[in-house]
Design a protein around this motif. Structure first.
Motif, mmCIF file in Angstrom:
data_model
loop_
_atom_site.group_PDB
_atom_site.id
_atom_site.type_symbol
_atom_site.label_atom_id
_atom_site.label_comp_id
_atom_site.label_asym_id
_atom_site.label_seq_id
_atom_site.Cartn_x
_atom_site.Cartn_y
_atom_site.Cartn_z
ATOM 1 N N PRO A 132 4.318 93.470 52.498
ATOM 2 C CA PRO A 132 5.768 93.454 52.307
ATOM 3 C C PRO A 132 6.200 92.503 51.188
ATOM 4 C CG PRO A 132 5.183 92.164 54.230
ATOM 5 C CD PRO A 132 3.907 92.770 53.735
ATOM 6 N N CYS A 133 7.327 92.850 50.579
ATOM 7 C CA CYS A 133 7.914 92.021 49.528
ATOM 8 C C CYS A 133 9.422 92.175 49.607
ATOM 9 C CB CYS A 133 7.400 92.454 48.155
ATOM 10 S SG CYS A 133 8.097 91.502 46.774
ATOM 11 N N VAL A 134 10.147 91.071 49.814
ATOM 12 C CA VAL A 134 11.599 91.110 49.958
ATOM 13 C C VAL A 134 12.228 91.365 48.594
ATOM 14 C CG1 VAL A 134 13.642 89.843 50.653
ATOM 15 C CG2 VAL A 134 11.519 89.551 51.915
ATOM 16 N N GLN A 135 13.004 92.440 48.497
ATOM 17 C CA GLN A 135 13.655 92.810 47.237
ATOM 18 C C GLN A 135 15.089 92.309 47.231
ATOM 19 O OE1 GLN A 135 13.910 96.978 46.625
ATOM 20 N NE2 GLN A 135 14.816 96.841 44.608
ATOM 21 N N LEU A 136 15.416 91.410 46.299
ATOM 22 C CA LEU A 136 16.772 90.870 46.195
ATOM 23 C C LEU A 136 17.526 91.442 45.005
ATOM 24 C CD1 LEU A 136 16.131 87.114 47.042
ATOM 25 C CD2 LEU A 136 16.879 88.944 48.544
ATOM 26 N N SER A 137 16.861 92.116 44.124
ATOM 27 C CA SER A 137 17.488 92.648 42.925
ATOM 28 C C SER A 137 17.570 94.154 43.015
ATOM 29 C CB SER A 137 16.673 92.252 41.687
ATOM 30 O OG SER A 137 17.109 92.971 40.554
ATOM 31 N N PRO A 138 18.561 94.760 42.360
ATOM 32 C CA PRO A 138 18.595 96.227 42.348
ATOM 33 C C PRO A 138 17.461 96.836 41.552
ATOM 34 C CG PRO A 138 20.308 95.327 40.920
ATOM 35 C CD PRO A 138 19.736 94.170 41.685
ATOM 36 N N ARG A 139 16.776 96.051 40.730
ATOM 37 C CA ARG A 139 15.645 96.582 39.966
ATOM 38 C C ARG A 139 14.378 96.514 40.804
ATOM 39 N NH1 ARG A 139 18.834 93.808 36.398
ATOM 40 N NH2 ARG A 139 19.642 95.063 34.691
ATOM 41 N N PRO A 140 13.506 97.508 40.643
ATOM 42 C CA PRO A 140 12.290 97.537 41.482
ATOM 43 C C PRO A 140 11.399 96.330 41.228
ATOM 44 C CG PRO A 140 12.669 99.648 40.418
ATOM 45 C CD PRO A 140 13.620 98.675 39.788
ATOM 46 N N CYS A 141 10.711 95.918 42.273
ATOM 47 C CA CYS A 141 9.735 94.840 42.149
ATOM 48 C C CYS A 141 8.406 95.422 41.646
ATOM 49 C CB CYS A 141 9.518 94.154 43.505
ATOM 50 S SG CYS A 141 11.018 93.415 44.189
ATOM 51 N N SER A 142 7.608 94.563 41.021
ATOM 52 C CA SER A 142 6.318 94.989 40.491
ATOM 53 C C SER A 142 5.207 94.163 41.129
ATOM 54 C CB SER A 142 6.277 94.822 38.966
ATOM 55 O OG SER A 142 6.481 93.467 38.609
ATOM 56 N N TRP A 143 4.011 94.749 41.129
ATOM 57 C CA TRP A 143 2.847 94.108 41.761
ATOM 58 C C TRP A 143 1.740 93.914 40.735
ATOM 59 C CZ3 TRP A 143 2.093 92.484 46.846
ATOM 60 C CH2 TRP A 143 3.115 92.792 47.735
ATOM 61 N N ASP A 144 1.104 92.749 40.800
ATOM 62 C CA ASP A 144 -0.127 92.487 40.070
ATOM 63 C C ASP A 144 -1.257 92.451 41.086
ATOM 64 O OD1 ASP A 144 1.158 92.246 37.613
ATOM 65 O OD2 ASP A 144 1.612 90.125 37.952
ATOM 66 N N HIS A 145 -2.287 93.248 40.843
ATOM 67 C CA HIS A 145 -3.382 93.335 41.801
ATOM 68 C C HIS A 145 -4.651 93.747 41.077
ATOM 69 C CE1 HIS A 145 -2.924 97.716 41.573
ATOM 70 N NE2 HIS A 145 -1.619 97.544 41.774
ATOM 71 N N PRO A 146 -5.795 93.690 41.748
ATOM 72 C CA PRO A 146 -7.050 94.105 41.111
ATOM 73 C C PRO A 146 -6.970 95.536 40.608
ATOM 74 C CG PRO A 146 -7.507 92.953 43.156
ATOM 75 C CD PRO A 146 -6.020 93.134 43.096
ATOM 76 N N PRO A 147 -7.613 95.823 39.481
ATOM 77 C CA PRO A 147 -7.509 97.170 38.885
ATOM 78 C C PRO A 147 -8.289 98.217 39.670
ATOM 79 C CG PRO A 147 -9.043 95.817 37.635
ATOM 80 C CD PRO A 147 -8.449 94.911 38.667
ATOM 81 N N HIS A 148 -7.580 98.992 40.473
ATOM 82 C CA HIS A 148 -8.196 100.102 41.197
ATOM 83 C C HIS A 148 -7.095 101.083 41.555
ATOM 84 C CE1 HIS A 148 -6.550 98.654 45.018
ATOM 85 N NE2 HIS A 148 -6.832 97.456 44.575
ATOM 86 N N ARG A 149 -7.457 102.205 42.141
ATOM 87 C CA ARG A 149 -6.491 103.266 42.417
ATOM 88 C C ARG A 149 -6.204 103.432 43.899
ATOM 89 N NH1 ARG A 149 -8.675 108.097 38.382
ATOM 90 N NH2 ARG A 149 -8.603 106.881 36.436
ATOM 91 N N HIS A 150 -6.450 102.405 44.672
ATOM 92 C CA HIS A 150 -6.294 102.533 46.116
ATOM 93 C C HIS A 150 -4.974 101.914 46.587
ATOM 94 C CE1 HIS A 150 -10.416 103.896 46.270
ATOM 95 N NE2 HIS A 150 -10.782 102.823 45.597
ATOM 96 N N THR A 151 -3.928 101.989 45.771
ATOM 97 C CA THR A 151 -2.628 101.446 46.145
ATOM 98 C C THR A 151 -1.551 102.508 45.951
ATOM 99 O OG1 THR A 151 -2.188 100.593 43.925
ATOM 100 C CG2 THR A 151 -3.306 99.120 45.465
ATOM 101 N N ARG A 152 -0.467 102.320 46.682
ATOM 102 C CA ARG A 152 0.715 103.175 46.529
ATOM 103 C C ARG A 152 1.927 102.347 46.905
ATOM 104 N NH1 ARG A 152 2.304 108.530 50.123
ATOM 105 N NH2 ARG A 152 4.261 108.995 49.060
ATOM 106 N N GLN A 153 2.939 102.334 46.035
ATOM 107 C CA GLN A 153 4.101 101.490 46.268
ATOM 108 C C GLN A 153 5.151 102.246 47.070
ATOM 109 O OE1 GLN A 153 5.282 99.224 42.903
ATOM 110 N NE2 GLN A 153 7.245 98.605 43.755
#
Length: 854
Positions: free
Chosen positions: A570-591
């Motif tokens: 989870p990540c609390v969003q306070l802005s109307p703009r989407p939040c971004s994630w930095d993570h290890p380079p792989h394809r096993h994520t979905r926002q």
């Protein structure tokens, strides 16, 4: 061991096993919302497909248009049984509809229009098997008016109601006259915005031209009535229509859809020669919902909510639009707000024109007088234009050829969310007088959820995510009444708190509502009468919760996970703009909007950082703020918290299963050996009937335990857990699914520190599913273990198909050659002995099984 002795041991084990399954099933049915405020399909007695809501605000009675029925629900007491009127289609007409190529499901009467009339009546229109019809509902008796022959008094609904249940449609009542935007033919290829009721000579519609309407999808409509005090020029009242259509001004290789707002005038009766029985005031403009920093434009309009920011002042009307994008492959939603003032400025601006020679859009010259598309006012009436019938032909010709305006109505998004699709929108305003104004957006999703988002200035804060219905029930109606939101799906109805400081679930979001009179006191957000001082604003309230440097520098949290697990960070969003994630380079994520779903593999271990854009007081440019940091590591035996508890329960359940299975197998083995020796002493020969060479034998129908030396796994060939009819397993087999309990069912605020969400889509924690059934012919059972995968926010659990109960043999043949035959005969004998007991002669009741949200 004698057979009687084996039975004495077996019966307590079976009872213990069944009791544990039943207790676990009941233990997992806690919800994250008060279920008394939800009417499920059972409450409506089989009536489904609710599509239209109409609320009598004086009495609180809510009228629902459904398939072949109209219902009335008392919103003050949802416990009262709903009133029901049946208005269906005769069987002969249904057969005729099917013969014309329509589906049997669509050939019913879907109520699409409910509007109040004078004298205590409601105007009701339905699709009526692709032949729209309208009727009149008497509120005093809650019955449909009868004709002389005793049937329902009906009149044609063409132009008032769509032909097909799923067609986009909108209607609004203005001064007792109905204005609609709908299809006007059986095939659904002709579209009209029309005045559908009133004197016949005043029933006018749009011109059949792609310049007027080009394959539109109608969304919403609004009647803006001018008061005498706020209308010194005597300008005519107006009706606004919102829709999405294919743009003709863009010459591209693919169809480009654009959102539009169209306007007509209430007193328009068409032209004398040109535009006879057609609108003379029809003008439309493009709506632009665009985030300029990212360049993202949202071009599909989904819903519009109309609200006056100042009560009694129509000029303060704002339209909150819900948008998505035609170009994005992933789910995407945004909310933009447009003011009535901005729309009228564009309607009074230059026209757009298509020059036929080179097919380029240019500004037309000259514009005749009086201005084309202008509503009648005191000045025009003084010039002799008391009616649209007196307008010159050059004015009518111009407006016929130039319905589109050059300028667009633009707005920046109040909210942008990725990984989710919103379907309906309602807005409550916060603050009054000179206090800072904000708004709470009540957003329904296509998965039966209600999200409440607080918007204050340039910041948007997610307050709650409430799972009301099953994921198969999209939210299709939201009405606000007395501080509550009435939320509907095609099958259910819910009542949710929509106003007050109780909406803010933690200190941080409560602090952002400081200007609204909310304050965090004693671990709760409560209303306070103390007005904020000069330095007591949002930032000061935030400092009371956590220091500002800590707010953008969260402490890293280490998560010990197991391979193959699917979890949501989870990540609390306070802005109307989407939040971004930095993570290890792989394809096993979905926002999923601001949160990140991760499937744990060797490559996905490492650091995950969520960064959001925030706008502080006195600044215009957003600044990055880290909201969450996670470290994923391989699970160790000391892993605690939710995962450890869930894993411990899972392992314990597996141990219990194997222990019980071992006892049962030992009893069977002793019994079969004893029986075989007894038969051998009598000189009988067993027939060669071994199952060891028959892989894939029907596990459910066989009375023997299949054994296959080529079977590689205990879970190799089984059956689907969800194959049930009317809640009953299709075979007499006890099926047990052991699942993780997760972290409980509470999910009102998805950002309360919970890292792994357990089945929140229907408000329940995971349960132990058990279907227990015995037949009079005997008892047959197989134990099947299935692993489930956590699907994060949506709460879906992928059910791993339990494979067959075949176990690896090899040592079975070492006992002796005829053991397989003895097993078959022994099980048959055991079934006959079990059947002789009275408790096994009648079918045992099935344990109530909670359906998983998939």
């Amino acid at each position: 061991m004698t057979p009687d002795g084996a039975m004495l041991i077996l019966l307590p084990v079976l009872c213990l096993f069944s009791g544990a399954s039943w207790a676990a099933t009941l233990g997992g049915q806690e919800g994250d919302y008060n279920r008394e405020d939800i009417l499920d399909p059972k409450s409506f007695g089989g009536v489904t497909n609710f599509s239209t809501f109409l609320l009598d605000r004086s009495s609180g009675m809510l009228f629902l248009g459904a398939r072949d029925a109209i219902l009335s629900v008392d919103t003050n007491d949802l416990g009262k049984p709903p009133l029901n009127i049946t208005w269906d289609v005769p069987e002969e007409k249904r057969r005729s509809c099917v013969a014309k190529g329509k589906t049997e499901v669509d050939c019913h009467n879907y109520i699409r229009l409910l509007e109040f009339l004078e004298e205590g009546r409601i105007y009701v229109c339905g699709t009526y098997a692709f032949d729209p019809q309208c009727a009149f509902l008497e509120l005093s008796t809650f019955t449909l008016e009868k004709a002389e022959d005793g049937g329902v008094r009906m009149e044609t609904g063409k132009g008032k109601c769509p032909f097909e249940p799923s067609q986009h449609y909108t209607a609004v009542m203005a001064g007792g006259t109905l204005y609609t935007a709908a299809t006007s033919n059986f095939l659904g290829t002709l579209f009209d915005i029309s005045r559908a009721t009133g004197p016949e000579q005043e029933r006018i519609r749009t011109e059949r031209s792609i310049n007027w309407l080009s394959d539109p999808e109608f969304v919403s409509s609004a009647f803006i009535e001018q008061s005498a005090d706020s209308n010194p020029t005597g300008d005519d009242d107006k009706i606004y229509f919102f829709f999405t259509e294919v743009a003709k001004e863009y010459d591209l290789y693919t169809k480009v859809k654009v959102p539009r707002v169209a306007r007509v005038c209430k007193s328009d009766v068409g032209g004398m020669k040109t535009l006879q029985r057609r609108w003379t005031t029809f003008l439309k403009a493009q709506l632009v919902c665009e985030d300029k920093p990212s360049g993202e434009r949202y071009n599909i309009l989904t819903d519009v909510f109309t609200m006056q920011h100042t009560q009694g002042d129509p000029s303060s009307t704002h339209f909150y639009g819900l948008f998505t994008s035609q170009w994005e492959h992933e789910e995407l939603s945004a909310v933009c707000v447009f003011s009535l003032t901005d729309i009228n400025k564009v309607m009074d601006g230059p026209f757009k024109e298509l020059k036929k020679t080179c097919e380029n859009w240019i500004n037309p010259e000259p514009v005749p007088t009086p201005r084309p598309g202008q509503c009648l006012n005191n000045a025009l009436k003084a010039e002799g234009f008391e009616s649209s019938l007196k307008l010159p032909d050059k004015v009518l010709t111009f407006v016929r050829d130039h319905p589109l305006m050059e300028n667009s109505v633009t707005a920046a998004p109040l909210l942008m969310r990725k990984g989710i699709r919103y379907t309906k929108l309602a807005v409550t305003q916060t603050g009054s007088g000179e206090e800072p104004r904000g708004a709470v957006l009540h957003l329904g999703t296509d998965r039966g959820e209600l999200h409440q988002v607080e918007v204050m200035g340039q910041n948007a804060t997610l307050l709650k995510e409430i799972h009301l219905f099953t994921p198969q029930e999209p939210v299709n109606n939201i009405l606000l009444h007395k501080g509550q939101a009435l939320v509907g799906s095609p099958l259910s109805l819910a009542r949710v708190q929509a106003e007050g400081c109780a909406l803010y679930p933690n200190c941080e979001v409560c602090a952002r509502a400081r200007g609204l009179g909310c304050e965090w006191i004693s671990e709760a957000c409560t209303k306070t009468t103390a007005k904020p001082g000069p330095g007591d604003m949002v930032d000061d309230a935030l400092r009371k919760c956590v220091r500002k440097d800590e707010r953008c520098s969260p402490p890293p949290r280490e998560l010990q996970v197991s391979m193959g697990l699917r979890l949501l960070l989870p990540c609390v969003q306070l802005s109307p703009r989407p939040c971004s994630w930095d993570h290890p380079p792989h394809r096993h994520t979905r926002q999923h909007h601001s949160d990140l779903e991760v499937t744990v593999t060797e490559e996905s271990l490492g650091k995950y950082t969520c960064t959001c854009q925030e706008v502080g007081p006195g600044t215009r440019d957003p600044t990055p703020c880290r909201r969450a940091i996670y470290h994923l590591t391989v699970e160790s035996p000391s892993a605690g918290g939710t995962m450890a508890t869930a894993a411990g329960r899972h392992v314990l359940a597996i141990y219990i299963l194997f222990f019980v299975g071992g006892i049962v197998f030992g009893i069977f083995l002793l019994y079969f050996i004893t029986r075989r020796r007894s038969i051998s002493r009598q000189g009988h020969h067993l027939p060669d009937n071994s199952l060891s060479s028959e892989k894939g034998r029907d596990l459910l129908g066989s009375s023997a335990t299949p054994q296959s030396p080529s079977s590689a796994s205990l879970l190799s060939e089984g059956f689907r857990l969800t194959e049930k009819r009317n809640g009953t397993a299709t075979s007499t087999t006890t099926t047990t699914l052991l699942s993780n309990q997760g972290n409980g069912g509470h999910h009102g605020n998805s950002y309360s520190g919970t890292l792994i969400h357990s089945n929140p889509s229907n408000g329940h924690g995971n349960t132990l599913y058990a279907n227990c059934n015995t037949s009079s012919s005997g008892l047959k059972f197989a134990e099947i273990l299935a692993a489930d995968m956590l699907d994060g926010r949506t709460g879906e659990r992928e059910r791993v198909r339990p494979e067959g109960g075949e176990r690896e043999s090899g040592e079975g043949n070492e006992v002796d050659e005829g053991l397989g035959d003895g097993l078959a005969e022994g099980i048959k004998g055991l079934e006959e002995e079990l059947a002789s007991f009275p408790m096994f002669k009648s079918p045992a009741p099935l344990a109530q099984c909670e359906e998983s949200s998939i």
